[in-house]
Enzyme design. Structure first.
Site, PDB file in Angstrom:
ATOM      1  N   THR A 118      11.704   5.074   4.797  1.00  0.00           N
ATOM      2  CA  THR A 118      10.726   5.443   5.823  1.00  0.00           C
ATOM      3  C   THR A 118      10.024   4.115   6.410  1.00  0.00           C
ATOM      4  O   THR A 118       8.959   4.216   6.888  1.00  0.00           O
ATOM      5  CB  THR A 118       9.448   6.160   4.967  1.00  0.00           C
ATOM      6  OG1 THR A 118       8.920   5.235   3.812  1.00  0.00           O
ATOM      7  CG2 THR A 118       9.821   7.408   4.557  1.00  0.00           C
ATOM      8  N   ALA A 119      10.867   3.032   5.792  1.00  0.00           N
ATOM      9  CA  ALA A 119      10.046   1.689   6.348  1.00  0.00           C
ATOM     10  C   ALA A 119      10.548   1.134   7.906  1.00  0.00           C
ATOM     11  O   ALA A 119       9.927   1.565   8.894  1.00  0.00           O
ATOM     12  CB  ALA A 119      10.246   0.703   5.560  1.00  0.00           C
ATOM     13  N   ARG A 120      11.989   0.662   7.862  1.00  0.00           N
ATOM     14  CA  ARG A 120      12.401   0.298   9.285  1.00  0.00           C
ATOM     15  C   ARG A 120      14.143   0.503   8.848  1.00  0.00           C
ATOM     16  O   ARG A 120      14.660   0.054   7.853  1.00  0.00           O
ATOM     17  CB  ARG A 120      11.980  -1.414   9.536  1.00  0.00           C
ATOM     18  CG  ARG A 120      10.750  -1.389  10.137  1.00  0.00           C
ATOM     19  CD  ARG A 120      10.616  -0.799  11.686  1.00  0.00           C
ATOM     20  NE  ARG A 120       9.370  -1.321  12.120  1.00  0.00           N
ATOM     21  CZ  ARG A 120       8.299  -0.393  12.307  1.00  0.00           C
ATOM     22  NH1 ARG A 120       8.479   1.122  11.556  1.00  0.00           N
ATOM     23  NH2 ARG A 120       7.352  -0.783  12.697  1.00  0.00           N
ATOM     24  N   ASP A 164      13.784   8.571   7.577  1.00  0.00           N
ATOM     25  CA  ASP A 164      13.115   8.609   8.842  1.00  0.00           C
ATOM     26  C   ASP A 164      13.064   7.377   9.718  1.00  0.00           C
ATOM     27  O   ASP A 164      12.762   7.485  11.069  1.00  0.00           O
ATOM     28  CB  ASP A 164      11.557   8.443   8.232  1.00  0.00           C
ATOM     29  CG  ASP A 164      10.372   8.876   9.087  1.00  0.00           C
ATOM     30  OD1 ASP A 164      10.662  10.069   9.984  1.00  0.00           O
ATOM     31  OD2 ASP A 164       9.172   8.325   9.166  1.00  0.00           O
ATOM     32  N   GLY A 199       0.878  -1.295   0.097  1.00  0.00           N
ATOM     33  CA  GLY A 199      -0.206  -0.116  -0.096  1.00  0.00           C
ATOM     34  C   GLY A 199       0.982   1.350   0.000  1.00  0.00           C
ATOM     35  O   GLY A 199       0.729   2.164  -0.742  1.00  0.00           O
ATOM     36  N   ILE A 200       1.854   1.330   0.798  1.00  0.00           N
ATOM     37  CA  ILE A 200       2.633   2.480   1.033  1.00  0.00           C
ATOM     38  C   ILE A 200       3.635   2.540  -0.475  1.00  0.00           C
ATOM     39  O   ILE A 200       3.454   3.789  -0.879  1.00  0.00           O
ATOM     40  CB  ILE A 200       3.756   2.494   2.114  1.00  0.00           C
ATOM     41  CG1 ILE A 200       3.032   2.376   3.233  1.00  0.00           C
ATOM     42  CG2 ILE A 200       4.753   3.476   1.997  1.00  0.00           C
ATOM     43  CD1 ILE A 200       3.893   2.070   4.798  1.00  0.00           C
ATOM     44  N   GLU A 211      17.431   3.199  16.580  1.00  0.00           N
ATOM     45  CA  GLU A 211      16.154   4.188  17.050  1.00  0.00           C
ATOM     46  C   GLU A 211      16.186   4.018  18.600  1.00  0.00           C
ATOM     47  O   GLU A 211      15.966   2.976  19.157  1.00  0.00           O
ATOM     48  CB  GLU A 211      15.034   3.981  16.473  1.00  0.00           C
ATOM     49  CG  GLU A 211      14.709   4.673  15.106  1.00  0.00           C
ATOM     50  CD  GLU A 211      13.351   4.522  14.381  1.00  0.00           C
ATOM     51  OE1 GLU A 211      13.352   4.155  13.324  1.00  0.00           O
ATOM     52  OE2 GLU A 211      12.335   4.272  15.205  1.00  0.00           O
ATOM     53  N   HIS A 246      11.562   9.674  12.655  1.00  0.00           N
ATOM     54  CA  HIS A 246      10.536   8.612  12.692  1.00  0.00           C
ATOM     55  C   HIS A 246       9.196   9.472  12.918  1.00  0.00           C
ATOM     56  O   HIS A 246       8.562   9.007  13.697  1.00  0.00           O
ATOM     57  CB  HIS A 246      10.536   7.605  13.690  1.00  0.00           C
ATOM     58  CG  HIS A 246      10.069   6.378  13.231  1.00  0.00           C
ATOM     59  ND1 HIS A 246      10.150   5.062  13.637  1.00  0.00           N
ATOM     60  CD2 HIS A 246       8.585   6.275  12.532  1.00  0.00           C
ATOM     61  CE1 HIS A 246       9.296   4.308  12.885  1.00  0.00           C
ATOM     62  NE2 HIS A 246       8.406   5.000  12.278  1.00  0.00           N
TER      63      HIS A 246
END
Ligand SMILES: *[C@@H]1O[C@H](CO)[C@@H](O)[C@H](O)[C@H]1NC(C)=O
Ligand SMILES: *[C@@H]1O[C@H](CO)[C@@H](O)[C@H](O)[C@H]1NC(C)=O
Ligand SMILES: CC(=O)N[C@H]1CO[C@H](CO)[C@@H](O)[C@@H]1O
Length: 338
Positions: A243-245, A269, A165-166, A274, A292
């Site tokens: 922008t995922a992981r 991101d 979807g993304i 993290e 993030h």
């Protein structure tokens, strides 16, 4: 007949009223403690012995720790559903849940647009190496000591790794900027979903993309999917967006590829450890870094919470989940209890 119970772990921000409305079909319980040990003690004491489904806010991981192979078997035996708030659910051990007969949902659809928006923000920033001019003006240094030219997105090849979807929302936005879109996904998309995006192999994606955007879930097989070997295969001056992981990228290898000039810039991101960020990224003026915030909008946060509640209601009243995690597709049964 008494109503089944549902348990909220963590907190709700945008859907307090909707949560209270759940009282029409369930008894509401809230875990207000502050540690994993305390949560496990409550479970052992039987405080949640009638709980059928639980709402797990993403932030609750900082309270209970991950739902791993140690914690999952200690959940109340009555528990059948975990409704997680977040598109990524790598802090839940799905195999452990499956073997306890617990079904898990996440919030994939609700996050698509906001995450794709932030991917494009990072891409444009990386193409322009925006960090220097962006911070120089605030330091009263106008464009800074050595202004540089950036690049246009137009006619560049946008490679998308993971066309869920993304990924598809990123593709739509890329096309609007005149980019040629190609993608790799474990299985090829139907032609309606694919549109004019070109399906390529993983290696071709790595070798031929001008901008590479990561959108795959973090699984055993995708940890470090972009490492030294992949950077070597990439085009000179490639741009990497994540922008995922964070753990999809070997950050040390990324820093080396940025330092050597192989990678023109990166827009990130998410990070390997993290909220710790690699020094080599912090010190590099060519990269665009965000903490993030992909889904951090009022509308998206509310939509995510609503989707968790929708899962919760469906679980309790129909014995089914709306957005069950794909690893548990085998749990889907034709619902006869409508
Ligand atoms: C969700 O929690 C994980 C830790 O379990 C954290 O790494 C991630 O940043 C959180 N997601 C968001 C959007 O805050
Ligand atoms: C991408 O591949 C995965 C794994 O085969 C599959 O489950 C998924 O449905 C594919 N995505 C789309 C949008 O077809
Ligand atoms: C290859 C891959 O894992 N793609 C994933 C990208 O993210 C979407 C969610 O938006 C998943 O559905 C895809 O499976």
């Amino acid at each position: 007949m008494s109503k089944p119970a549902v348990l909220l772990i963590g907190s709700l921000t945008h859907t307090k009223k909707e949560w209270e409305d759940c009282e029409s079909f369930a008894t509401l319980k809230v875990y207000t403690g502050s540690s994993r040990a305390e949560f496990l003690a409550e479970c052992e004491k039987g405080s949640y012995k009638d709980v059928v489904a639980l709402y797990r806010s993403n932030e609750s991981t900082s309270i209970t720790g991950p739902f791993d192979a140690e914690l999952v078997p200690k959940l109340p035996p009555s528990l059948k559903y975990i409704c997680h708030n977040g598109a990524g659910y790598d802090n839940i051990d799905i195999d452990a849940c499956s073997s306890q007969g617990i079904q898990v949902s996440s919030t994939p659809v609700a996050v698509n647009s906001a995450t794709a928006d932030i991917a494009l923000f990072l891409m444009l920033g990386a193409l322009r190496r925006i960090h220097m001019p962006y911070s120089s003006i605030r330091e009263s240094k106008w464009r800074g000591p050595s202004p540089q030219l950036g690049h246009d997105p137009q006619n560049k090849v946008l490679g998308i790794l993971g066309m869920g979807g993304i990924g598809r929302e990123v593709a739509i936005r890329g096309r609007a900027f005149g980019m040629k879109v190609q993608y790799y996904n474990r299985s090829r998309l139907s032609s309606e979903l694919e549109g004019d995006a070109k399906y390529v192999t993983f290696e071709e994606l790595i070798r031929t993309s001008d901008v590479l955007s990561l959108n795959c879930s973090l699984r055993k097989e995708t940890v470090g999917i972009i490492g030294k070997k992949e950077f070597e295969m990439m085009k000179e001056g490639v741009i990497l967006i994540n922008t995922a992981r964070g753990k999809l990228i070997d950050e040390g290898a990324l820093v080396a590829a940025l330092d050597s000039g192989k990678v023109f810039s990166a827009g990130l991101d998410v990070y390997e450890e993290e909220p710790k960020v690699h020094e080599g990224l912090l010190n590099n003026p060519n990269v665009v870094l965000l903490p993030h915030i992909g889904t951090a909008t009022v509308e998206t946060q509310r939509n995510m919470e609503l989707l968790v509640l929708e899962n919760l209601e469906n679980a309790v009243t129909k014995g089914d989940l709306v957005t069950r995690v794909p690893e548990q597709a085998h749990f889907r049964q034709p619902s006869t209890r409508l």
